[in-house]
Design an enzyme around this catalytic site. Structure first.
Site, PDB file in Angstrom:
ATOM      1  N   HIS A  44       0.837  -1.199   0.000  1.00  0.00           N
ATOM      2  CA  HIS A  44       0.000   0.000   0.000  1.00  0.00           C
ATOM      3  C   HIS A  44       0.878   1.257   0.000  1.00  0.00           C
ATOM      4  O   HIS A  44       1.728   1.414   0.875  1.00  0.00           O
ATOM      5  CB  HIS A  44      -0.913   0.023   1.231  1.00  0.00           C
ATOM      6  CG  HIS A  44      -2.083  -0.900   1.108  1.00  0.00           C
ATOM      7  ND1 HIS A  44      -3.184  -0.820   1.920  1.00  0.00           N
ATOM      8  CD2 HIS A  44      -2.324  -1.917   0.241  1.00  0.00           C
ATOM      9  CE1 HIS A  44      -4.061  -1.757   1.576  1.00  0.00           C
ATOM     10  NE2 HIS A  44      -3.557  -2.436   0.564  1.00  0.00           N
ATOM     11  N   TYR A  54      -9.055   5.280   7.841  1.00  0.00           N
ATOM     12  CA  TYR A  54      -9.178   5.576   9.269  1.00  0.00           C
ATOM     13  C   TYR A  54     -10.203   6.689   9.397  1.00  0.00           C
ATOM     14  O   TYR A  54      -9.981   7.789   8.876  1.00  0.00           O
ATOM     15  CB  TYR A  54      -7.849   6.072   9.843  1.00  0.00           C
ATOM     16  CG  TYR A  54      -6.784   5.009   9.994  1.00  0.00           C
ATOM     17  CD1 TYR A  54      -5.955   4.661   8.934  1.00  0.00           C
ATOM     18  CD2 TYR A  54      -6.595   4.358  11.215  1.00  0.00           C
ATOM     19  CE1 TYR A  54      -4.955   3.695   9.080  1.00  0.00           C
ATOM     20  CE2 TYR A  54      -5.598   3.399  11.372  1.00  0.00           C
ATOM     21  CZ  TYR A  54      -4.788   3.071  10.307  1.00  0.00           C
ATOM     22  OH  TYR A  54      -3.813   2.118  10.454  1.00  0.00           O
ATOM     23  N   PRO A  60      -3.841   0.290  19.143  1.00  0.00           N
ATOM     24  CA  PRO A  60      -3.606  -0.222  17.783  1.00  0.00           C
ATOM     25  C   PRO A  60      -3.677   0.819  16.664  1.00  0.00           C
ATOM     26  O   PRO A  60      -3.310   0.524  15.527  1.00  0.00           O
ATOM     27  CB  PRO A  60      -4.705  -1.269  17.598  1.00  0.00           C
ATOM     28  CG  PRO A  60      -5.766  -0.891  18.571  1.00  0.00           C
ATOM     29  CD  PRO A  60      -5.068  -0.259  19.728  1.00  0.00           C
ATOM     30  N   LYS A  82       1.339  -0.198  15.180  1.00  0.00           N
ATOM     31  CA  LYS A  82       2.743  -0.326  15.583  1.00  0.00           C
ATOM     32  C   LYS A  82       3.068  -1.562  16.425  1.00  0.00           C
ATOM     33  O   LYS A  82       4.236  -1.927  16.565  1.00  0.00           O
ATOM     34  CB  LYS A  82       3.167   0.920  16.384  1.00  0.00           C
ATOM     35  CG  LYS A  82       3.282   2.178  15.553  1.00  0.00           C
ATOM     36  CD  LYS A  82       4.602   2.211  14.811  1.00  0.00           C
ATOM     37  CE  LYS A  82       4.648   3.255  13.711  1.00  0.00           C
ATOM     38  NZ  LYS A  82       4.390   2.729  12.376  1.00  0.00           N
ATOM     39  N   TYR A  85       4.165   6.474  10.162  1.00  0.00           N
ATOM     40  CA  TYR A  85       3.293   5.328   9.872  1.00  0.00           C
ATOM     41  C   TYR A  85       4.061   4.219   9.144  1.00  0.00           C
ATOM     42  O   TYR A  85       3.875   3.038   9.424  1.00  0.00           O
ATOM     43  CB  TYR A  85       2.089   5.779   9.030  1.00  0.00           C
ATOM     44  CG  TYR A  85       1.011   4.722   8.901  1.00  0.00           C
ATOM     45  CD1 TYR A  85       0.002   4.594   9.857  1.00  0.00           C
ATOM     46  CD2 TYR A  85       1.023   3.811   7.838  1.00  0.00           C
ATOM     47  CE1 TYR A  85      -0.969   3.612   9.755  1.00  0.00           C
ATOM     48  CE2 TYR A  85       0.052   2.820   7.730  1.00  0.00           C
ATOM     49  CZ  TYR A  85      -0.943   2.737   8.691  1.00  0.00           C
ATOM     50  OH  TYR A  85      -1.899   1.757   8.600  1.00  0.00           O
TER      51      TYR A  85
HETATM   52  P1  FAD Z   1       1.832 -11.912  21.864  1.00  0.00           P
HETATM   53  O1  FAD Z   1       1.366 -11.978  20.464  1.00  0.00           O
HETATM   54  O2  FAD Z   1       0.850 -11.545  22.921  1.00  0.00           O
HETATM   55  O3  FAD Z   1       2.473 -13.318  22.211  1.00  0.00           O
HETATM   56  C1  FAD Z   1       2.804 -13.703  23.511  1.00  0.00           C
HETATM   57  C2  FAD Z   1       2.715 -15.205  23.636  1.00  0.00           C
HETATM   58  O4  FAD Z   1       3.125 -15.598  24.936  1.00  0.00           O
HETATM   59  C3  FAD Z   1       1.299 -15.712  23.443  1.00  0.00           C
HETATM   60  O5  FAD Z   1       1.294 -16.744  22.488  1.00  0.00           O
HETATM   61  C4  FAD Z   1       0.889 -16.190  24.829  1.00  0.00           C
HETATM   62  O6  FAD Z   1      -0.004 -17.283  24.785  1.00  0.00           O
HETATM   63  C5  FAD Z   1       2.231 -16.578  25.414  1.00  0.00           C
HETATM   64  N1  FAD Z   1       2.265 -16.566  26.878  1.00  0.00           N
HETATM   65  C6  FAD Z   1       1.629 -15.715  27.728  1.00  0.00           C
HETATM   66  N2  FAD Z   1       1.909 -16.025  28.998  1.00  0.00           N
HETATM   67  C7  FAD Z   1       2.722 -17.091  28.968  1.00  0.00           C
HETATM   68  C8  FAD Z   1       3.342 -17.862  29.954  1.00  0.00           C
HETATM   69  N3  FAD Z   1       3.166 -17.600  31.278  1.00  0.00           N
HETATM   70  N4  FAD Z   1       4.123 -18.892  29.588  1.00  0.00           N
HETATM   71  C9  FAD Z   1       4.314 -19.160  28.280  1.00  0.00           C
HETATM   72  N5  FAD Z   1       3.738 -18.479  27.278  1.00  0.00           N
HETATM   73  C10 FAD Z   1       2.963 -17.448  27.620  1.00  0.00           C
HETATM   74  N6  FAD Z   1      -1.504  -4.534  16.853  1.00  0.00           N
HETATM   75  C11 FAD Z   1      -1.698  -3.876  15.738  1.00  0.00           C
HETATM   76  O7  FAD Z   1      -0.733  -3.292  15.216  1.00  0.00           O
HETATM   77  N7  FAD Z   1      -2.955  -3.845  15.165  1.00  0.00           N
HETATM   78  C12 FAD Z   1      -4.023  -4.504  15.735  1.00  0.00           C
HETATM   79  O8  FAD Z   1      -5.128  -4.487  15.212  1.00  0.00           O
HETATM   80  C13 FAD Z   1      -3.853  -5.195  16.906  1.00  0.00           C
HETATM   81  N8  FAD Z   1      -4.874  -5.844  17.517  1.00  0.00           N
HETATM   82  C14 FAD Z   1      -4.650  -6.494  18.696  1.00  0.00           C
HETATM   83  C15 FAD Z   1      -5.698  -7.150  19.359  1.00  0.00           C
HETATM   84  C16 FAD Z   1      -5.486  -7.782  20.594  1.00  0.00           C
HETATM   85  C17 FAD Z   1      -6.648  -8.470  21.307  1.00  0.00           C
HETATM   86  C18 FAD Z   1      -4.187  -7.767  21.165  1.00  0.00           C
HETATM   87  C19 FAD Z   1      -3.942  -8.436  22.512  1.00  0.00           C
HETATM   88  C20 FAD Z   1      -3.150  -7.137  20.480  1.00  0.00           C
HETATM   89  C21 FAD Z   1      -3.365  -6.496  19.259  1.00  0.00           C
HETATM   90  N9  FAD Z   1      -2.334  -5.857  18.574  1.00  0.00           N
HETATM   91  C22 FAD Z   1      -2.542  -5.189  17.435  1.00  0.00           C
HETATM   92  C23 FAD Z   1      -0.980  -5.863  19.043  1.00  0.00           C
HETATM   93  C24 FAD Z   1      -0.138  -6.942  18.365  1.00  0.00           C
HETATM   94  O9  FAD Z   1      -0.925  -8.035  18.005  1.00  0.00           O
HETATM   95  C25 FAD Z   1       0.915  -7.303  19.364  1.00  0.00           C
HETATM   96  O10 FAD Z   1       1.734  -6.150  19.543  1.00  0.00           O
HETATM   97  C26 FAD Z   1       1.769  -8.497  18.992  1.00  0.00           C
HETATM   98  O11 FAD Z   1       1.003  -9.670  19.040  1.00  0.00           O
HETATM   99  C27 FAD Z   1       2.933  -8.605  19.958  1.00  0.00           C
HETATM  100  O12 FAD Z   1       3.574  -9.833  19.797  1.00  0.00           O
HETATM  101  P2  FAD Z   1       4.245 -10.561  21.028  1.00  0.00           P
HETATM  102  O13 FAD Z   1       4.841 -11.794  20.449  1.00  0.00           O
HETATM  103  O14 FAD Z   1       5.080  -9.604  21.762  1.00  0.00           O
HETATM  104  O15 FAD Z   1       3.037 -10.902  22.021  1.00  0.00           O
HETATM  105  C1  DHB Z   2      -5.252  -3.231  11.255  1.00  0.00           C
HETATM  106  C2  DHB Z   2      -5.117  -2.983  12.583  1.00  0.00           C
HETATM  107  C3  DHB Z   2      -4.630  -1.768  12.991  1.00  0.00           C
HETATM  108  O1  DHB Z   2      -4.457  -1.519  14.291  1.00  0.00           O
HETATM  109  C4  DHB Z   2      -4.307  -0.779  12.100  1.00  0.00           C
HETATM  110  O2  DHB Z   2      -3.878   0.414  12.554  1.00  0.00           O
HETATM  111  C5  DHB Z   2      -4.442  -1.034  10.769  1.00  0.00           C
HETATM  112  C6  DHB Z   2      -4.914  -2.266  10.349  1.00  0.00           C
HETATM  113  C7  DHB Z   2      -5.790  -4.538  10.812  1.00  0.00           C
HETATM  114  O3  DHB Z   2      -6.073  -5.382  11.670  1.00  0.00           O
HETATM  115  O4  DHB Z   2      -5.940  -4.735   9.608  1.00  0.00           O
END
Ligand code: FAD
Ligand code: DHB
Length: 389
Positions: free
Chosen positions: A72, A200, A292, A296, A384
């Protein structure tokens, strides 16, 4: 069991760290409390910065992302029905790639299977020990049997609710937090996206986002008050609300259908400092959360582990501690920039329960300024599409 790096959590941060270290010949074990299918079933982020794309290429998992990801060159903002496109390519010569977190996770899991490194899913009662000494350990219960992994380092990639940050002694950690009084209700639907790029939208009824996963799969969000229950939102109610928050042309073009996923994510800003305690390192959501709006979260998780993999590689291959000593400060500088941008995007695009008419005018004026100023548009585009490390 013994390994060089015990990685707690198999989200994008943990899996990518494992893959980057594998490329350097450094052995890891990943310990995850959920099942593979559960991890893959979580629908989260969708937008990858150029730097994340390059890191995934370096990790050797770029092929499907390049084949199926959508490049994009801009995004649109819609303010009370007035739409404006920010052309990233024209403004700063950059773009983003739309490729879901689920797909990144799937690619990383496949690469891990091929690497032969050990991953333990459905590990219960995960706990970390002795990370203040040079003999850290991770303990857990698998299939009813207590196990222990001795390692050189523990990588806390276990998300916001994980055990790693919670195990740091009180007083050793400073946290900064803001909880917003609303969340995002998101749905996934097998229908073509309403537009070629993301929209957005700010509206007095609340924020809305039109996003996508592929040319035939769309992702939409609407702002809802905290405490709202997903069961109270039928598909029809969701589509009606979305239509009211976007401009008429977009509302008319919207192709609706039955949702294949529907969930509510709360909005929060959070940073923990520092990110290293002896032989424990925090990365991704375990260390920080952004709302979100700026897309980022996943990108920060990737850049954290990019820096951590470099630091650990320096340690194991060159016997130098400079990288691991500098990890926390290096990563936090970028984290705070992402916090600022995500907070700012959230502030101008959402409707806040107690905002007076002056506050609303300020939001509108900020939008008009962005549209009218090339410098402000360029700043939006730079933030962005990718923050410098
Ligand atoms: P996570 O993806 O949370 O992974 C952590 C892992 O550790 C999980 O698999 C969990 O099961 C595991 N874990 C937890 N506790 C334990 C334990 N005690 N022992 C072993 N394993 C454990 N970001 C965006 O940019 N856009 C979005 O739309 C967006 N939507 C989101 C919606 C939700 C509901 C959430 C929670 C986050 C969202 N985010 C979004 C943020 C983005 O998804 C996260 O920043 C990203 O997943 C971070 O990755 P991570 O690996 O650090 O954490
Ligand atoms: C999506 C999520 C976001 O938080 C964003 O800023 C843009 C796109 C998505 O899930 O597609």
């Amino acid at each position: 069991m013994r390994t060089k790096v015990a990685i707690v959590g198999a989200g994008p941060a943990g899996l990518l760290l494992g893959q980057l270290l594998h490329k350097q010949g450094i052995e890891t074990v990943i310990i995850e409390r959920r099942s593979r299918d559960y991890v893959l079933g979580r629908i989260r982020a969708g937008v990858l910065e150029q730097g994340t794309v390059e890191l995934l290429e370096r990790a050797g998992i770029g092929e499907r992302m390049h084949a199926e990801g959508l490049v994009h060159d801009g995004v649109e903002f819609c303010f009370d029905g007035d739409r404006h496109r920010f052309d990233f390519r024209k403004l700063i010569g950059r773009s983003v790639t739309v490729y879901g977190q689920t797909e990144v996770t799937r690619d990383l899991m496949q690469a891990r299977d091929a690497s032969g490194d050990v991953s333990i899913y459905e590990a219960d009662h995960v706990s970390i020990h002795d990370f203040g000494t040079d003999k850290p350990k991770v303990r857990f219960v698998k299939d009813g049997v207590q196990q222990e992994i001795a390692c050189d380092f523990i990588a806390g990639c276990d998300g916001y609710h994980g055990v790693c940050r919670a195990s740091v002694p009180a007083g050793a950690l400073t946290t900064f937090e803001r909880i917003y009084p609303f969340g995002w209700l998101g749905i996934l639907v097998d229908r073509p996206p309403v537009a070629d790029e993301l929209i957005y939208a700010h509206h007095e009824r609340g924020f809305a986002l039109c996003s996508m996963r592929s040319p035939s799969r769309s992702r939409y969000y609407v702002q809802v008050p905290s405490g709202e229950k997903v069961e109270e939102w039928s598909d029809e109610r969701f589509w009606d609300e979305l239509r009211r928050r976007v401009d008429e042309e977009t509302a008319d073009r919207l192709v609706t259908g039955p949702s294949i996923e529907k969930s509510i994510a709360p909005l929060r800003s959070f940073v923990a400092e520092p990110l290293r305690f002896g032989r424990l390192f925090l990365a991704g959501d375990a260390a920080h959360i952004v709302p979100p709006t700026g897309a980022k979260g996943l990108n920060l998780a990737a850049s954290d582990v990019g820096a951590l993999a470099e630091a650990m590689t320096e340690y194991f291959h060159e016997r130098s501690s400079a990288g691991i000593d500098g990890y926390s400060a290096r990563v936090l500088a970028r984290v705070w920039k992402a916090e600022r941008f995500s907070w700012w995007m959230t502030s101008i695009l959402h409707t806040f329960p107690n905002t007076d008419t002056f506050g609303r005018r300020m939001q509108r004026t900020e939008f008009d300024y962005l549209v009218g100023s090339e410098a402000a548009s360029r700043s939006l585009a730079e933030n962005y599409t990718g923050l410098p490390l």
